[in-house]
Design a protein around this motif. Structure first.
Motif, PDB file in Angstrom:
ATOM      1  N   UNK A  75      65.335   6.697 -49.533  1.00  0.00           N
ATOM      2  CA  UNK A  75      64.939   6.092 -50.651  1.00  0.00           C
ATOM      3  C   UNK A  75      63.526   6.718 -51.247  1.00  0.00           C
ATOM      4  N   UNK A  76      62.790   7.058 -50.072  1.00  0.00           N
ATOM      5  CA  UNK A  76      61.525   7.244 -50.642  1.00  0.00           C
ATOM      6  C   UNK A  76      60.980   8.648 -49.960  1.00  0.00           C
ATOM      7  N   UNK A  77      61.435   9.808 -50.149  1.00  0.00           N
ATOM      8  CA  UNK A  77      61.231  10.888 -49.390  1.00  0.00           C
ATOM      9  C   UNK A  77      59.803  11.612 -49.241  1.00  0.00           C
ATOM     10  N   UNK A  78      58.907  11.348 -49.933  1.00  0.00           N
ATOM     11  CA  UNK A  78      57.688  12.051 -50.043  1.00  0.00           C
ATOM     12  C   UNK A  78      56.834  11.416 -48.893  1.00  0.00           C
ATOM     13  N   UNK A  79      56.500  12.089 -47.958  1.00  0.00           N
ATOM     14  CA  UNK A  79      55.741  11.369 -46.814  1.00  0.00           C
ATOM     15  C   UNK A  79      54.405  11.884 -46.812  1.00  0.00           C
ATOM     16  N   UNK A  80      53.334  10.940 -46.212  1.00  0.00           N
ATOM     17  CA  UNK A  80      52.032  11.501 -45.807  1.00  0.00           C
ATOM     18  C   UNK A  80      51.832  11.117 -44.307  1.00  0.00           C
ATOM     19  N   UNK A  81      50.731  11.362 -43.649  1.00  0.00           N
ATOM     20  CA  UNK A  81      50.200  11.229 -42.135  1.00  0.00           C
ATOM     21  C   UNK A  81      50.574  10.072 -41.860  1.00  0.00           C
ATOM     22  N   UNK A  82      50.585   8.802 -42.762  1.00  0.00           N
ATOM     23  CA  UNK A  82      50.763   7.596 -42.295  1.00  0.00           C
ATOM     24  C   UNK A  82      52.190   7.256 -41.883  1.00  0.00           C
ATOM     25  N   UNK A  83      52.978   8.139 -42.806  1.00  0.00           N
ATOM     26  CA  UNK A  83      54.349   7.960 -42.237  1.00  0.00           C
ATOM     27  C   UNK A  83      54.957   8.735 -41.178  1.00  0.00           C
ATOM     28  N   UNK A  84      53.651   9.541 -40.429  1.00  0.00           N
ATOM     29  CA  UNK A  84      54.021  10.496 -39.441  1.00  0.00           C
ATOM     30  C   UNK A  84      53.732   9.652 -38.144  1.00  0.00           C
ATOM     31  N   UNK A  85      53.260   8.559 -38.046  1.00  0.00           N
ATOM     32  CA  UNK A  85      52.855   7.831 -37.055  1.00  0.00           C
ATOM     33  C   UNK A  85      54.112   7.774 -36.035  1.00  0.00           C
ATOM     34  N   UNK A  86      55.301   7.183 -36.654  1.00  0.00           N
ATOM     35  CA  UNK A  86      56.654   7.187 -35.866  1.00  0.00           C
ATOM     36  C   UNK A  86      56.857   8.456 -35.280  1.00  0.00           C
ATOM     37  N   UNK A  87      56.994   9.373 -36.309  1.00  0.00           N
ATOM     38  CA  UNK A  87      57.387  10.778 -35.914  1.00  0.00           C
ATOM     39  C   UNK A  87      56.341  11.368 -34.709  1.00  0.00           C
ATOM     40  N   UNK A  88      55.484  11.017 -34.813  1.00  0.00           N
ATOM     41  CA  UNK A  88      54.202  11.814 -33.766  1.00  0.00           C
ATOM     42  C   UNK A  88      54.772  11.146 -32.298  1.00  0.00           C
ATOM     43  N   UNK A 289      39.296   6.854 -33.144  1.00  0.00           N
ATOM     44  CA  UNK A 289      40.039   6.970 -31.938  1.00  0.00           C
ATOM     45  C   UNK A 289      41.462   6.401 -32.515  1.00  0.00           C
ATOM     46  N   UNK A 290      41.631   5.613 -33.341  1.00  0.00           N
ATOM     47  CA  UNK A 290      42.853   5.344 -34.021  1.00  0.00           C
ATOM     48  C   UNK A 290      43.692   6.389 -34.595  1.00  0.00           C
ATOM     49  N   UNK A 291      42.834   7.413 -35.210  1.00  0.00           N
ATOM     50  CA  UNK A 291      43.750   8.284 -35.584  1.00  0.00           C
ATOM     51  C   UNK A 291      44.049   9.278 -34.562  1.00  0.00           C
ATOM     52  N   UNK A 292      43.078   9.545 -33.546  1.00  0.00           N
ATOM     53  CA  UNK A 292      43.526  10.453 -32.263  1.00  0.00           C
ATOM     54  C   UNK A 292      44.613   9.688 -31.723  1.00  0.00           C
ATOM     55  N   UNK A 293      44.777   8.457 -31.645  1.00  0.00           N
ATOM     56  CA  UNK A 293      46.043   7.913 -31.032  1.00  0.00           C
ATOM     57  C   UNK A 293      47.196   7.786 -31.549  1.00  0.00           C
ATOM     58  N   UNK A 294      47.362   7.655 -33.042  1.00  0.00           N
ATOM     59  CA  UNK A 294      48.484   7.563 -33.765  1.00  0.00           C
ATOM     60  C   UNK A 294      48.867   9.112 -34.626  1.00  0.00           C
ATOM     61  N   UNK A 295      48.060   9.896 -34.882  1.00  0.00           N
ATOM     62  CA  UNK A 295      48.485  10.939 -35.670  1.00  0.00           C
ATOM     63  C   UNK A 295      48.213  12.464 -35.110  1.00  0.00           C
ATOM     64  N   UNK A 296      47.908  12.283 -33.624  1.00  0.00           N
ATOM     65  CA  UNK A 296      47.770  13.696 -32.919  1.00  0.00           C
ATOM     66  C   UNK A 296      48.681  13.428 -31.730  1.00  0.00           C
ATOM     67  N   UNK A 297      48.746  14.540 -31.108  1.00  0.00           N
ATOM     68  CA  UNK A 297      49.584  14.539 -29.551  1.00  0.00           C
ATOM     69  C   UNK A 297      48.643  14.747 -28.491  1.00  0.00           C
ATOM     70  N   UNK A 298      47.395  14.296 -28.743  1.00  0.00           N
ATOM     71  CA  UNK A 298      46.377  14.553 -27.789  1.00  0.00           C
ATOM     72  C   UNK A 298      46.721  13.597 -26.419  1.00  0.00           C
TER      73      UNK A 298
END
Length: 431
Positions: A75-88, A289-298
């Motif tokens: 229903x809302x297909x336009x995503x930003x990196x906040x949406x990619x937390x689960x995808x990561x 640190x939160x961004x490192x954990x949630x939106x990277x694959x480090x």
């Protein structure tokens, strides 16, 4: 390690990439404890850890990948990196060798997920669902490996259920259980109508797990009720229960509210590399640190090193600079990242005007600063006219290095003028 040794010996980039690919394919051979460490990075809630370890051990012994499910509401297909937390997190599981299945809720989308809604949602048409689903598929492959990702539409099994099977499905839960959901409970107490069909949304999402025989289901914390319903339904139908894995909501660049386009505190996955890099550098220090954990694959080991560096007094800007490289590199090529770094260093470190900046084309010879405000809003240089006026009054707008004031709104623009808005936004005037 092996890849680096061979690369040193043969001096072959192609050989290195081949070895790297082989090692990546072998990641499922990691010990279950090491897999668990990678999987748990950034996870907010897991139901439950013992069951997951048992599944990982069985998978390790039998060399059978786990089935990892993620349901998407088209229903809302336009995503930003906040949406990619689960995808990561899905990508990390994919790199560990497990089978990732994306379920597009084309059938459930006709009902609309009532989660967090004060009233029922308007059902999507078939055409809207197809269009949104196509956009979603295009975007998720900015994160997931397309060749290793299975995309399914839940109409494949839900549309085939007989009325008898639907009644049997409904008998697995109670109205009282449904009313445990905050949104349903609030609407019931406020006497806001709840359609009986809305009760079927969590049941249908749960049935997706039955159809796939899912081992793990991921989602945001706002999907807790729906995903736990999957565990309940699997148990009632004699299946091994899936692990429920919930990822936190990512705060935006303001460091307070969740990342949202409407709030303007987001980093879009399709934004130019220099914009993405610059925005990551705006992430508040307490969220590094939160961004490192949630939106990277480090790897967790690498993040532990970063934590120690920060604790030892390392300048957060240096750590954030590396974060900006990593995040930008996830969505752009190496050359684009390099240009983004050069742009940032020139514009924001050396306080100079960069060469490669966006252009704003004006139509009339006598266009003024006031005339271009709508275009600046459209280009997302400012969120609104009032924001631009506020910046003007505060001395936050410059033309070719000279500060402008509110009295300069009627100033006629000249070709090749360079407008600086705030600390980090440049635009060149072109006629």
């Amino acid at each position: 390690f092996l890849s680096l040794v061979f690369n040193k010996a043969l001096g072959s980039r192609a050989f290195y990439e081949t070895i790297h690919t082989i090692l990546k394919e072998m990641l499922i051979m990691l010990e279950p404890k090491e897999q668990m460490r990678i999987i748990m990075k950034g996870v907010q809630t897991l139901v439950n850890e013992e069951e997951l370890m048992a599944k990982l051990e069985k998978s390790y012994q039998t060399k059978q990948p786990l089935i990892v499910k993620l349901g998407l509401d088209p229903s809302a297909p336009d995503i930003h990196i906040g949406h990619t937390v689960v995808l990561r997190k899905m990508k990390q599981l994919q790199d560990l060798g497990h089978k990732v299945v994306i379920v597009i809720g084309d059938f459930t989308g006709k009902i609309g997920d009532p989660t967090g809604k004060a009233k029922g949602r308007v059902a999507l048409s078939d055409e809207q669902v197809k269009e949104n689903a196509a956009t979603y598929c295009e975007q998720i492959f900015k994160v997931l490996d397309k060749e290793k990702t299975e995309v399914r539409f839940n109409s494949e099994w839900l549309s085939k259920l007989s009325f008898e099977e639907v009644i049997r499905l409904a008998s697995t839960t109670t109205v009282a259980r449904m009313l445990e959901r905050d949104d349903f409970q609030n609407r019931y107490q406020k006497q806001v109508p709840i359609g009986i069909h809305e009760f079927f949304y969590p049941l249908m999402q749960a049935y997706d797990s039955i159809a796939l025989k899912a081992d793990i289901e991921l989602g945001g914390t706002d999907q807790t009720f729906n995903i736990l319903m999957g565990r309940t339904l699997q148990k009632s139908m004699g299946q091994e229960q899936q692990i429920a894995m919930f990822m936190p909501i990512l705060e935006g660049l303001d460091g307070v509210e969740k990342m949202s386009k409407s709030l303007g505190n987001y980093i879009g996955i399709y934004e130019p590399a220099e914009v993405m890099f610059k925005k990551v550098m705006e992430v508040p220090d307490q969220l590094i640190i939160r961004y490192y954990e949630l939106v990277t694959d480090e790897h967790p080991d690498e993040i532990d090193k970063i934590k120690k560096q920060l604790d030892a007094g390392e300048n957060p800007r240096n750590i954030k600079y590396r974060l900006a490289q990593i995040i930008t590199g996830l969505y752009h090529g190496e050359e684009d990242v390099k240009k983004a770094m050069e742009y940032y260093d020139t514009a924001f470190t050396k306080k100079a005007i960069p060469d490669d900046i966006p252009e704003l084309v004006i139509d009339l010879e006598n266009d003024t600063l006031n005339d271009i405000i709508p275009k600046l809003i459209e280009m997302e240089f400012v969120q609104s006219r009032s924001e631009f006026i506020r910046l003007l009054k505060q001395g936050g707008v410059q033309m070719d290095g000279e500060k402008l004031s509110f009295d300069d709104l009627d100033k006629v623009l000249i070709c090749d003028d360079v407008l600086k808005i705030g600390k980090k936004r440049f635009v060149k005037i072109v006629k």
